[in-house]
Design a protein around this motif. Structure first.
Motif, mmCIF file in Angstrom:
data_model
loop_
_atom_site.group_PDB
_atom_site.id
_atom_site.type_symbol
_atom_site.label_atom_id
_atom_site.label_comp_id
_atom_site.label_asym_id
_atom_site.label_seq_id
_atom_site.Cartn_x
_atom_site.Cartn_y
_atom_site.Cartn_z
ATOM 1 N N HIS A 35 0.844 -1.205 0.000
ATOM 2 C CA HIS A 35 0.000 0.000 0.000
ATOM 3 C C HIS A 35 0.879 1.255 0.000
ATOM 4 C CE1 HIS A 35 -3.440 2.529 0.733
ATOM 5 N NE2 HIS A 35 -2.822 3.071 1.773
ATOM 6 N N GLN A 38 2.481 1.740 -3.400
ATOM 7 C CA GLN A 38 1.529 2.227 -4.395
ATOM 8 C C GLN A 38 1.458 3.755 -4.354
ATOM 9 O OE1 GLN A 38 -2.480 0.839 -3.884
ATOM 10 N NE2 GLN A 38 -3.157 1.650 -5.847
ATOM 11 N N GLY A 39 1.484 4.330 -3.174
ATOM 12 C CA GLY A 39 1.488 5.786 -3.043
ATOM 13 C C GLY A 39 2.749 6.392 -3.638
ATOM 14 N N GLN A 40 3.882 5.749 -3.427
ATOM 15 C CA GLN A 40 5.134 6.245 -3.995
ATOM 16 C C GLN A 40 5.118 6.168 -5.516
ATOM 17 O OE1 GLN A 40 8.307 4.027 -2.193
ATOM 18 N NE2 GLN A 40 8.156 5.100 -0.243
ATOM 19 N N VAL A 41 4.536 5.105 -6.048
ATOM 20 C CA VAL A 41 4.453 4.953 -7.506
ATOM 21 C C VAL A 41 3.579 6.057 -8.097
ATOM 22 C CG1 VAL A 41 3.533 3.474 -9.341
ATOM 23 C CG2 VAL A 41 4.955 2.493 -7.561
ATOM 24 N N GLU A 42 2.447 6.350 -7.467
ATOM 25 C CA GLU A 42 1.565 7.402 -7.965
ATOM 26 C C GLU A 42 2.263 8.759 -7.914
ATOM 27 O OE1 GLU A 42 -2.039 7.160 -5.715
ATOM 28 O OE2 GLU A 42 -2.564 5.204 -6.534
ATOM 29 N N SER A 43 3.013 9.009 -6.869
ATOM 30 C CA SER A 43 3.763 10.259 -6.750
ATOM 31 C C SER A 43 4.825 10.355 -7.841
ATOM 32 C CB SER A 43 4.414 10.338 -5.375
ATOM 33 O OG SER A 43 5.242 11.457 -5.278
ATOM 34 N N ARG A 45 4.739 8.917 -10.755
ATOM 35 C CA ARG A 45 4.053 9.114 -12.040
ATOM 36 C C ARG A 45 3.666 10.577 -12.227
ATOM 37 N NH1 ARG A 45 0.292 3.751 -11.965
ATOM 38 N NH2 ARG A 45 1.857 2.327 -12.776
ATOM 39 N N ALA A 46 3.158 11.208 -11.176
ATOM 40 C CA ALA A 46 2.793 12.622 -11.260
ATOM 41 C C ALA A 46 4.023 13.469 -11.545
ATOM 42 C CB ALA A 46 2.116 13.065 -9.969
ATOM 43 N N ASP A 49 5.000 13.066 -15.188
ATOM 44 C CA ASP A 49 4.140 13.837 -16.066
ATOM 45 C C ASP A 49 4.501 15.315 -16.031
ATOM 46 O OD1 ASP A 49 2.858 11.485 -16.704
ATOM 47 O OD2 ASP A 49 1.168 11.821 -15.341
#
Length: 101
Positions: A35, A38-43, A45-46, A49
């Protein structure tokens, strides 16, 4: 007299309650770590971008500068630079500045 298992069958070992609890705790810890990852991956990705947008903007600016270089020095370019960057005006021209803001 001890009972022997019949030939061909292995005796079943029962797992203790403590073993089951340890396995459950390990699975919970692994889930918690996933879990967090997953937060680190989303960060990440942002951030990727955001960097991609910056690269696109800089690429456009580079392309405009390449066009200016390829075009060479023209009187229009010299006048544009003199007006925009140096604040020059042509003789007899009046410049009005809006100070209402």
């Amino acid at each position: 007299m001890a009972k022997k298992a019949p030939a061909g069958k292995r005796p079943r070992h029962r797992t203790s309650l403590l073993t089951k609890l340890v396995i459950l705790a390990l699975l919970g810890a692994i889930g918690w770590q996933l879990h967090g990852l997953q937060g680190q991956v989303e960060s990440a990705r942002a951030q990727r971008d955001s960097y991609a947008d910056q690269v696109a903007e800089l690429q456009q600016e580079n392309d405009a500068l390449k066009e200016d270089i390829a075009e060479g020095v023209t009187p229009e370019k010299i006048e544009e630079i003199a007006r925009d960057e140096l604040g020059y005006v042509t003789p007899g021209e009046y410049v009005f500045y809006d100070t209402s803001n």
